[in-house]
Scaffold this active site. Structure first.
Site, PDB file in Angstrom:
ATOM      1  N   GLU A 165       4.440  -6.367   1.685  1.00 19.86           N
ATOM      2  CA  GLU A 165       3.856  -6.717   0.190  1.00 19.86           C
ATOM      3  C   GLU A 165       3.543  -5.576  -0.909  1.00 19.86           C
ATOM      4  O   GLU A 165       2.610  -5.372  -1.226  1.00 19.86           O
ATOM      5  CB  GLU A 165       2.505  -7.604   0.744  1.00 19.86           C
ATOM      6  CG  GLU A 165       2.458  -8.498   1.516  1.00 19.86           C
ATOM      7  CD  GLU A 165       1.128  -8.969   1.806  1.00 19.86           C
ATOM      8  OE1 GLU A 165       0.329  -8.297   1.308  1.00 19.86           O
ATOM      9  OE2 GLU A 165       0.997 -10.010   2.470  1.00 19.86           O
ATOM     10  N   PRO A 166       4.838  -4.917  -0.925  1.00 20.23           N
ATOM     11  CA  PRO A 166       4.432  -3.487  -1.825  1.00 20.23           C
ATOM     12  C   PRO A 166       4.207  -4.095  -3.304  1.00 20.23           C
ATOM     13  O   PRO A 166       5.102  -5.284  -3.991  1.00 20.23           O
ATOM     14  CB  PRO A 166       5.849  -2.857  -1.670  1.00 20.23           C
ATOM     15  CG  PRO A 166       6.880  -3.973  -1.561  1.00 20.23           C
ATOM     16  CD  PRO A 166       6.244  -4.967  -0.548  1.00 20.23           C
ATOM     17  N   GLY A 167       3.494  -3.686  -3.878  1.00 20.28           N
ATOM     18  CA  GLY A 167       3.215  -3.664  -5.290  1.00 20.28           C
ATOM     19  C   GLY A 167       3.605  -2.533  -6.298  1.00 20.28           C
ATOM     20  O   GLY A 167       4.666  -2.470  -6.632  1.00 20.28           O
ATOM     21  N   ARG A 175      -6.961   2.795 -15.281  1.00 15.93           N
ATOM     22  CA  ARG A 175      -7.044   3.534 -14.076  1.00 15.93           C
ATOM     23  C   ARG A 175      -7.848   4.822 -14.227  1.00 15.93           C
ATOM     24  O   ARG A 175      -8.695   5.069 -13.248  1.00 15.93           O
ATOM     25  CB  ARG A 175      -5.670   3.554 -13.492  1.00 15.93           C
ATOM     26  CG  ARG A 175      -4.949   2.141 -13.194  1.00 15.93           C
ATOM     27  CD  ARG A 175      -3.786   2.111 -12.515  1.00 15.93           C
ATOM     28  NE  ARG A 175      -4.051   2.585 -10.887  1.00 15.93           N
ATOM     29  CZ  ARG A 175      -3.982   3.864 -10.344  1.00 15.93           C
ATOM     30  NH1 ARG A 175      -3.329   4.945 -11.290  1.00 15.93           N
ATOM     31  NH2 ARG A 175      -4.138   4.085  -9.209  1.00 15.93           N
ATOM     32  N   CYS A 198     -15.889   2.795 -27.563  1.00 23.26           N
ATOM     33  CA  CYS A 198     -17.189   3.184 -27.752  1.00 23.26           C
ATOM     34  C   CYS A 198     -17.751   3.356 -26.270  1.00 23.26           C
ATOM     35  O   CYS A 198     -18.746   2.868 -25.799  1.00 23.26           O
ATOM     36  CB  CYS A 198     -18.205   2.546 -28.594  1.00 23.26           C
ATOM     37  SG  CYS A 198     -17.373   2.811 -30.190  1.00 23.26           S
ATOM     38  N   GLY A 204       0.776  -1.264  -0.005  1.00 19.68           N
ATOM     39  CA  GLY A 204       0.080   0.030  -0.039  1.00 19.68           C
ATOM     40  C   GLY A 204       0.811   1.478   0.075  1.00 19.68           C
ATOM     41  O   GLY A 204       0.205   2.161   0.221  1.00 19.68           O
ATOM     42  N   TYR A 208     -10.887   4.864 -11.537  1.00 20.31           N
ATOM     43  CA  TYR A 208     -10.576   5.637 -10.369  1.00 20.31           C
ATOM     44  C   TYR A 208     -10.446   7.207 -10.576  1.00 20.31           C
ATOM     45  O   TYR A 208     -10.399   8.063  -9.643  1.00 20.31           O
ATOM     46  CB  TYR A 208      -9.466   5.213  -9.680  1.00 20.31           C
ATOM     47  CG  TYR A 208      -9.135   3.551  -9.464  1.00 20.31           C
ATOM     48  CD1 TYR A 208     -10.003   3.032  -8.630  1.00 20.31           C
ATOM     49  CD2 TYR A 208      -7.967   3.030 -10.493  1.00 20.31           C
ATOM     50  CE1 TYR A 208      -9.717   1.637  -8.527  1.00 20.31           C
ATOM     51  CE2 TYR A 208      -7.829   1.692 -10.297  1.00 20.31           C
ATOM     52  CZ  TYR A 208      -8.499   1.083  -9.046  1.00 20.31           C
ATOM     53  OH  TYR A 208      -8.613  -0.394  -9.277  1.00 20.31           O
ATOM     54  N   TYR A 214      -0.676  -2.044 -12.104  1.00 19.49           N
ATOM     55  CA  TYR A 214      -2.141  -1.940 -12.361  1.00 19.49           C
ATOM     56  C   TYR A 214      -2.323  -1.363 -14.065  1.00 19.49           C
ATOM     57  O   TYR A 214      -3.346  -0.713 -13.886  1.00 19.49           O
ATOM     58  CB  TYR A 214      -2.772  -1.209 -11.336  1.00 19.49           C
ATOM     59  CG  TYR A 214      -2.467  -1.847  -9.897  1.00 19.49           C
ATOM     60  CD1 TYR A 214      -3.042  -3.038  -9.513  1.00 19.49           C
ATOM     61  CD2 TYR A 214      -1.890  -1.177  -9.052  1.00 19.49           C
ATOM     62  CE1 TYR A 214      -2.716  -3.624  -8.277  1.00 19.49           C
ATOM     63  CE2 TYR A 214      -1.349  -1.655  -7.885  1.00 19.49           C
ATOM     64  CZ  TYR A 214      -1.891  -2.825  -7.484  1.00 19.49           C
ATOM     65  OH  TYR A 214      -1.555  -3.431  -6.379  1.00 19.49           O
TER      66      TYR A 214
HETATM   67  N1  LLP Z   1      -1.208  -6.882  -0.324  1.00 17.16           N
HETATM   68  C1  LLP Z   1      -2.462  -7.240  -0.553  1.00 17.16           C
HETATM   69  C2  LLP Z   1      -3.125  -8.194   0.417  1.00 17.16           C
HETATM   70  C3  LLP Z   1      -3.366  -6.316  -1.409  1.00 17.16           C
HETATM   71  O1  LLP Z   1      -4.656  -6.437  -1.448  1.00 17.16           O
HETATM   72  C4  LLP Z   1      -2.465  -5.442  -2.130  1.00 17.16           C
HETATM   73  C5  LLP Z   1      -3.405  -4.724  -3.173  1.00 17.16           C
HETATM   74  C6  LLP Z   1      -1.105  -5.618  -2.053  1.00 17.16           C
HETATM   75  C7  LLP Z   1      -0.643  -6.158  -1.032  1.00 17.16           C
HETATM   76  C8  LLP Z   1      -0.523  -4.309  -2.832  1.00 17.16           C
HETATM   77  O2  LLP Z   1      -0.732  -2.994  -2.742  1.00 17.16           O
HETATM   78  P1  LLP Z   1       0.045  -1.977  -3.223  1.00 17.16           P
HETATM   79  O3  LLP Z   1       1.652  -1.954  -2.766  1.00 17.16           O
HETATM   80  O4  LLP Z   1       0.399  -1.962  -4.655  1.00 17.16           O
HETATM   81  O5  LLP Z   1      -0.614  -0.751  -3.071  1.00 17.16           O
HETATM   82  N2  LLP Z   1      -5.920  -1.456  -9.064  1.00 17.16           N
HETATM   83  C9  LLP Z   1      -5.742  -0.505  -7.785  1.00 17.16           C
HETATM   84  C10 LLP Z   1      -4.956  -1.085  -6.732  1.00 17.16           C
HETATM   85  C11 LLP Z   1      -5.400  -2.156  -5.938  1.00 17.16           C
HETATM   86  C12 LLP Z   1      -4.776  -2.655  -4.698  1.00 17.16           C
HETATM   87  C13 LLP Z   1      -5.452  -4.018  -4.283  1.00 17.16           C
HETATM   88  N3  LLP Z   1      -4.560  -4.681  -3.390  1.00 17.16           N
HETATM   89  C14 LLP Z   1      -5.103   0.767  -8.617  1.00 17.16           C
HETATM   90  O6  LLP Z   1      -4.741   0.788  -9.751  1.00 17.16           O
HETATM   91  O7  LLP Z   1      -4.656   1.538  -7.991  1.00 17.16           O
END
Ligand code: LLP
Length: 412
Positions: free
Chosen positions: A273-275, A312, A341, A239, A316, A370
């Site tokens: 858990e960074p994405g 996105r 469309c 997050g 959002y 994403y």
């Molecule tokens: N761990 C868990 C359990 C999660 O559900 C998520 C993201 C992450 C880690 C990674 O979060 P991050 O570090 O990337 O913020 N589609 C949306 C974001 C949805 C995130 C869902 N869960 C967007 O495009 O902003």
């Protein structure tokens, strides 16, 4: 050095001119900087060196095999939410014993696959799931490693669609329920209690909610320890917020320093858990301008990438910077729209951008997370190609889908 920058008026990724990428792989195409991704991962690891830690990249942000393999070889673990993501990791050669598995809807097949693979732990999200994991482990004559995902009821300022850590959300179990479930899990012959987890949301820009959530789960871990239930891993989730426009990004080194200070005196290993924070800034989407049209009130730049390629903005209202591949100075106010469309099919609205003409190329910035991961075939559009840049080399990471791919598996 930044991963995307202008040299002599032309946009580069590392040492590759993006025009050359567009010429070779056509458009729309996602381009990722390997140096950018590895740099983000290594900086975070460096910030955490003082404590035992595991950084589990959240596969859902960008699950391309070359990115998984790049991060796996650099020592990353992974956070997954489906059997499909586990299959990708197996294919990318990642170590299963560094995989944590979150998600509220794990199926029997998915649970079996993860038990057999030997993952680090299931982040269990309900009493029903705990029962299922135990039953499947018994059936397979194995022990399944588990953590409970606790919902710490922490408010984090972010888009309501990506906030997760409150009691109104479907994720995790409340503290009281966790305290009741842990002894049951610890008493089971087929479960091994390994950790505790939480995840409070995405694109969070301040440190405070993370520290509050950490305080909450540490307190539970300590209480369990007193009852003789030993927790090894404390998983704070992902997050971490980044800069899309001009928002002050989360100061990750500062947050890491605080996490280190808090974790140091504990016996636990910290999992993150960074994405987004690892991959978002390391990716752009290249698109070509098809048409420029005026409605009398507005000027529209129609490009060959749309909401199916990058959802996105439509979903959002997300802001992504758009820049031309060849720098120009004359600016105009425009909407950048795709070919689909739908009125929601836009990449930017009321944006002052350098003037472009049909045939020109643009880059949509900060889409490594994403972006492709949320792409679809809506309007029967093949999904874009993906390219990975490493220094002077640009290699295909995923071939552009073909019209034939679109109909694979369908019956007339
Ligand atoms: N761990 C868990 C359990 C999660 O559900 C998520 C993201 C992450 C880690 C990674 O979060 P991050 O570090 O990337 O913020 N589609 C949306 C974001 C949805 C995130 C869902 N869960 C967007 O495009 O902003």
């Amino acid at each position: 050095m930044r991963n995307f920058y202008y040299r002599a008026g032309r946009l580069f990724c590392e040492s590759v001119a993006l025009e050359a990428v567009a010429r070779r792989f056509h458009t729309p195409t996602y381009v990722y900087s390997a140096r950018g991704i590895l740099g983000n991962f290594r900086r975070l690891k460096r910030d955490l060196t003082a404590i035992s830690n595991l950084v589990c990249y959240s596969v859902k942000a960008n699950s391309n095999l070359s990115i998984l393999s790049l991060l796996g070889r650099a020592g990353a673990g992974f956070d997954i939410v489906s059997g499909g993501e586990l299959a990708r990791l197996e294919k990318a050669g990642a170590r299963p014993d560094r995989v944590v598995y979150s998600g509220v809807g794990k199926t029997v097949e998915e649970v079996d696959r993860a038990i057999r693979a030997g993952i680090l732990m299931f982040n269990v999200e309900s009493a029903g799931e705990l029962e299922l994991v135990e039953a499947r482990a018994r059936h397979l004559r194995r022990r399944a490693p588990i953590a409970l995902r606790v919902n710490p009821d922490v408010r984090a300022e972010t888009h309501p669609y990506v906030s997760t850590g409150r009691v109104i959300h479907k994720f995790g179990v409340p503290r009281a329920e966790a305290l009741a479930l842990y002894p049951r899990a610890a008493a089971s012959k087929n479960l091994t209690v390994r950790g505790i987890a939480c995840h409070i949301g995405s694109q969070i820009l301040s440190a405070a909610p993370f520290l509050r959530a950490l305080g909450e789960i540490l307190e539970i871990a300590d209480a369990l320890g007193e009852e003789g239930i030993r927790i090894e891993f404390v998983d704070l989730g992902g997050g971490f917020g980044i800069r899309y426009r001009n928002e002050p990004p989360l100061d990750v080194p500062r947050l890491a320093a605080k996490l280190v200070a808090r974790m140091r005196a504990t016996p636990y290993t910290l999992i993150l858990e960074p994405g987004r924070a690892l991959v978002a800034e390391a990716g752009v989407l290249l698109a070509r301008v098809l048409y420029v049209k005026d409605s009398g009130r507005k000027r529209f730049i129609v490009v060959d990438a749309g909401m199916n390629d990058l959802l996105r903005p439509a979903l959002y209202g997300a802001y992504h910077e758009i820049v031309p591949l060849i720098r120009s100075s004359r600016k105009v106010r425009v909407d950048v729209v795709g070919p689909l469309c739908e009125t929601g099919d836009f990449l930017a609205r009321d944006r002052v951008l350098p003037e472009v003409r049909p045939g020109d190329l643009v880059a949509v910035m900060t889409v490594g997370a994403y972006g492709f991961a949320q792409a679809s075939n809506y309007n029967s559009r093949p999904r874009p190609a993906e390219v990975l840049v490493r220094g002077r080399r640009a290699t295909l990471a995923r071939a552009r889908e073909t019209v034939k791919d679109l109909m694979a598996g369908e019956v007339v």
